[in-house]
Design a protein around this motif. Structure first.
Motif, short mmCIF file in Angstrom:
data_model
loop_
_atom_site.label_atom_id
_atom_site.label_comp_id
_atom_site.label_asym_id
_atom_site.label_seq_id
_atom_site.Cartn_x
_atom_site.Cartn_y
_atom_site.Cartn_z
N LYS A 42 0.79 -1.23 0.00
CA LYS A 42 0.00 0.00 0.00
C LYS A 42 0.82 1.28 0.00
CE LYS A 42 -3.87 2.29 2.29
NZ LYS A 42 -4.85 2.25 3.41
N ASN A 43 1.63 1.49 1.02
CA ASN A 43 2.41 2.73 1.12
C ASN A 43 3.91 2.48 1.09
OD1 ASN A 43 0.22 4.65 1.37
ND2 ASN A 43 -0.12 3.86 3.44
N VAL A 44 4.31 1.31 0.61
CA VAL A 44 5.73 0.95 0.59
C VAL A 44 6.18 0.68 -0.84
CG1 VAL A 44 7.48 -0.64 1.42
CG2 VAL A 44 5.57 -0.03 2.91
N PHE A 45 7.29 1.31 -1.20
CA PHE A 45 7.85 1.20 -2.54
C PHE A 45 9.29 0.72 -2.43
CE2 PHE A 45 4.37 4.09 -2.60
CZ PHE A 45 3.78 4.00 -3.85
N TYR A 46 9.87 0.38 -3.58
CA TYR A 46 11.27 -0.02 -3.61
C TYR A 46 12.00 0.81 -4.63
CZ TYR A 46 15.12 -3.26 -2.62
OH TYR A 46 16.31 -3.81 -2.20
N GLY A 47 13.18 1.31 -4.26
CA GLY A 47 14.03 2.05 -5.18
C GLY A 47 15.13 1.13 -5.68
N TYR A 48 16.36 1.57 -5.56
CA TYR A 48 17.50 0.72 -5.88
C TYR A 48 18.16 0.30 -4.56
CZ TYR A 48 17.38 1.88 -10.90
OH TYR A 48 17.03 2.01 -12.23
N GLY A 49 17.86 -0.91 -4.10
CA GLY A 49 18.45 -1.41 -2.86
C GLY A 49 17.90 -0.80 -1.60
N VAL A 50 16.80 -0.07 -1.71
CA VAL A 50 16.25 0.64 -0.54
C VAL A 50 14.73 0.61 -0.57
CG1 VAL A 50 16.34 2.88 -1.74
CG2 VAL A 50 16.35 2.81 0.76
N TRP A 51 14.13 0.42 0.61
CA TRP A 51 12.69 0.52 0.77
C TRP A 51 12.31 1.98 1.00
CZ3 TRP A 51 9.89 -3.88 0.03
CH2 TRP A 51 10.56 -5.09 0.17
N ILE A 52 11.15 2.37 0.51
CA ILE A 52 10.69 3.76 0.64
C ILE A 52 9.26 3.73 1.15
CG2 ILE A 52 10.28 5.94 -0.57
CD1 ILE A 52 12.32 4.77 -2.73
N SER A 53 9.06 4.27 2.34
CA SER A 53 7.72 4.32 2.93
C SER A 53 7.15 5.73 2.78
CB SER A 53 7.75 3.94 4.41
OG SER A 53 8.11 2.59 4.56
N LYS A 54 5.92 5.80 2.33
CA LYS A 54 5.26 7.09 2.15
C LYS A 54 4.14 7.27 3.17
CE LYS A 54 5.93 7.73 -2.86
NZ LYS A 54 5.24 8.03 -4.14
N LYS A 55 3.85 8.52 3.47
CA LYS A 55 2.68 8.85 4.28
C LYS A 55 1.45 8.75 3.38
CE LYS A 55 5.27 12.19 7.09
NZ LYS A 55 5.34 13.61 7.53
N PRO A 56 0.26 8.65 3.98
CA PRO A 56 -0.97 8.62 3.17
C PRO A 56 -1.10 9.82 2.24
CG PRO A 56 -1.45 7.95 5.40
CD PRO A 56 -0.03 8.43 5.41
N GLY A 103 1.28 11.02 0.53
CA GLY A 103 2.22 10.87 -0.59
C GLY A 103 3.62 11.35 -0.27
N GLU A 104 3.81 12.04 0.84
CA GLU A 104 5.14 12.50 1.23
C GLU A 104 6.00 11.31 1.68
OE1 GLU A 104 4.83 16.76 3.29
OE2 GLU A 104 3.46 15.30 4.19
N ILE A 105 7.31 11.45 1.52
CA ILE A 105 8.22 10.39 1.95
C ILE A 105 8.32 10.40 3.47
CG2 ILE A 105 10.56 9.48 1.87
CD1 ILE A 105 9.11 9.24 -0.78
N LEU A 106 8.00 9.28 4.09
CA LEU A 106 8.17 9.14 5.53
C LEU A 106 9.61 8.76 5.85
CD1 LEU A 106 7.12 8.84 8.48
CD2 LEU A 106 6.59 6.46 7.89
N LYS A 107 10.11 7.74 5.14
CA LYS A 107 11.48 7.29 5.41
C LYS A 107 12.03 6.46 4.25
CE LYS A 107 10.01 3.08 7.91
NZ LYS A 107 10.14 2.30 9.16
N TYR A 108 13.35 6.48 4.15
CA TYR A 108 14.10 5.55 3.31
C TYR A 108 14.71 4.55 4.29
CZ TYR A 108 13.80 9.46 0.03
OH TYR A 108 13.34 10.49 -0.77
#
Length: 336
Positions: free
Chosen positions: A268-282, A284-289
Motif C-alpha cells: 500500500k504505502n511501501v515502494f522499492y528504489g535501488y536497494g532501498v525501501w521507501i515508505s510514504k505517508k498517506p 504521498g510525502e516520503i516518511l522514510k528511506y
C-alpha cells in the motif's frame, strides 16, 4: 527516549540502538551479549551482521559504475556477464535486478521455503565464499515470470549484480565495496567477514530454540556475505553510510535521486528504489528511506527520515527484536 527503550530489557533485546539527528547523537544504547558463552556484552562499537540490509551497498556500487559510464541501468545480462544460462532470460536488465522485477529464479524463495536453514542441508554453507559460488543454487531453475511484470523480492538478482560489479571492476565484490564505499564513508569497522574468522568485537548471532535455549548461527548462514547480504557493520558506521550518501560523498546528486526514487510498489504505502525501501505517508510525502535484514540470528533496521533528518539504526544478534525496537524509536522521533 532512553527510559522508553529500556522497556526492551523485559523482552531480552540483544543489540544496539543508535539514533542521530544532524550530526548529534540522540541515543546510543547497547543491550545483551555479543558472546553468551564468555559473557561478553554488546557495546556501542560492536559489529553486527545485517543480512539483506546491505543490498543498498550493492546498489550504490552499481550506481558508481553507471556514473563512470561502464554500464547503464538498461544494460542487459547478455552485455554484462560471460555466462550462458539454461533458463535465465539474458534480456533481464540491471534496473530489473535492482528493483526485484527480473523474474529470475531465486536460491531462497519465500513462496517455496519457510526456513533459511533448510538450504544448507544440500548446499554446504562453508563453501559459499564468493558470488559465483551461489550460481549452482539457482542458475538452472526456470524463470518465475516475464521480466518487468511485477515486484517479487529476489536475493539471486543481487548475486548477479555482484557478479556484474566483479566483471566490470576486475575486483572481488567484497573488496570493491570495502574500498569504494566503506572507506569513502569512513566506515572503518565494517566489512565482509567470514564466520570462521570474525574480528574482535563482533557479535555472534543467536537463534532461539524451544524453551529458552539459544544456539549460534555459524552453521545457518553462508560462511561469507556478499551482494545480497551478510556484511558486518557497527550502528555508527551505518549512520555514516546514510550521512555520506545524503551529502553526495558516494554518488552525484542526480544519481542519488534515481537510487532513492520509488521505482516499484511493494504494497500500500511501501515502494522499492535501488536497494532501498521507501515508505510514504498517506499524503504521498516520503516518511522514510530504510533498509532491513533478517537471517537466523540476525535482525536489523536502519532508516533516514528526510523531513526531520533523523537517522536511526537498530542492530541485533538475535533473529527477532529489531522491528519492535524500531517501532518504539519511531513513536518518539516522529512526534518531534
Amino acid at each position: 527516549m532512553h527510559e522508553k527503550l529500556n522497556l526492551q530489557k523485559q523482552k531480552d533485546f540483544s543489540g544496539v540502538v543508535y539514533v542521530q539527528r544532524k550530526g548529534k547523537v540522540e541515543v546510543e544504547k547497547s543491550y545483551g551479549y555479543a558472546n553468551r558463552s564468555h559473557s561478553v556484552k554488546n557495546n556501542i562499537d560492536t559489529r553486527f551482521g545485517i543480512a539483506s540490509g546491505c543490498k543498498l551497498f550493492t546498489a550504490i556500487a552499481i550506481c558508481q559504475l553507471v556514473e563512470q559510464d561502464k554500464l547503464s541501468f538498461h544494460s542487459k545480462l547478455s552485455e554484462c556477464l560471460p555466462y550462458e544460462f539454461k533458463h535465465i532470460d539474458l534480456g533481464v536488465t540491471v534496473h530489473q535486478l535492482l528493483t526485484h522485477t527480473s523474474g529470475i529464479p531465486d536460491y531462497f524463495d519465500e513462496e517455496e521455503m519457510d526456513d533459511f536453514e533448510e538450504l544448507w542441508e544440500q548446499n554446504p554453507m562453508y563453501l559459499l565464499r564468493k558470488p559465483a559460488d551461489f550460481l549452482p543454487m539457482f542458475s538452472n531453475k526456470p524463470m518465475k515470470f516475464t521480466p518487468g511484470e511485477k515486484f517479487h523480492y529476489n536475493n539471486a538478482g543481487y548475486i548477479l549484480l555482484g557478479l556484474i560489479i566483479e566483471a566490470i571492476s576486475g575486483m572481488a565484490f567484497s573488496q570493491y565495496v570495502e574500498k569504494y564505499i566503506f572507506r569513502k564513508a569512513a566506515m572503518v569497522h565494517s566489512g565482509y567477514f567470514s564466520l570462521d574468522s570474525l574480528p574482535a568485537n563482533t557479535a555472534l548471532g543467536y537463534i532461539e530454540l524451544p524453551g529458552e535455549e539459544l544456539k549460534s548461527n555459524i552453521y545457518s548462514l553462508p560462511v561469507k556475505g556478499g551482494p545480497d547480504g551478510g556484511a558486518f557493520v557497527t550502528a555508527e558506521d551505518m549512520t555514516k553510510l546514510w550521512s555520506n550518501l545524503i551529502h553526495c560523498k558516494l554518488l552525484k546528486e542526480e544519481t542519488i535521486k534515481i537510487l532513492l526514487s520509488p521505482m516499484i510498489q511493494a504494497n500500500k504505502n511501501v515502494f522499492y528504489g535501488y536497494g532501498v525501501w521507501i515508505s510514504k505517508k498517506p499524503t504521498g510525502e516520503i516518511l522514510k528511506y530504510h533498509v532491513m535484514g533478517y537471517d537466523p540470528g540476525v535482525s536489523f533496521h536502519s532508516a533516514y527520515y528526510p523531513q526531520s533528518s533523523f537517522i536511526s539504526t537498530i542492530c541485533s544478534n538475535k533473529s527477532e527484536g529489531a522491528f519492535e525496537m524500531m517501532r518504539l524509536v519511531e513513536e518518539i522521533i516522529l512526534e518531534k
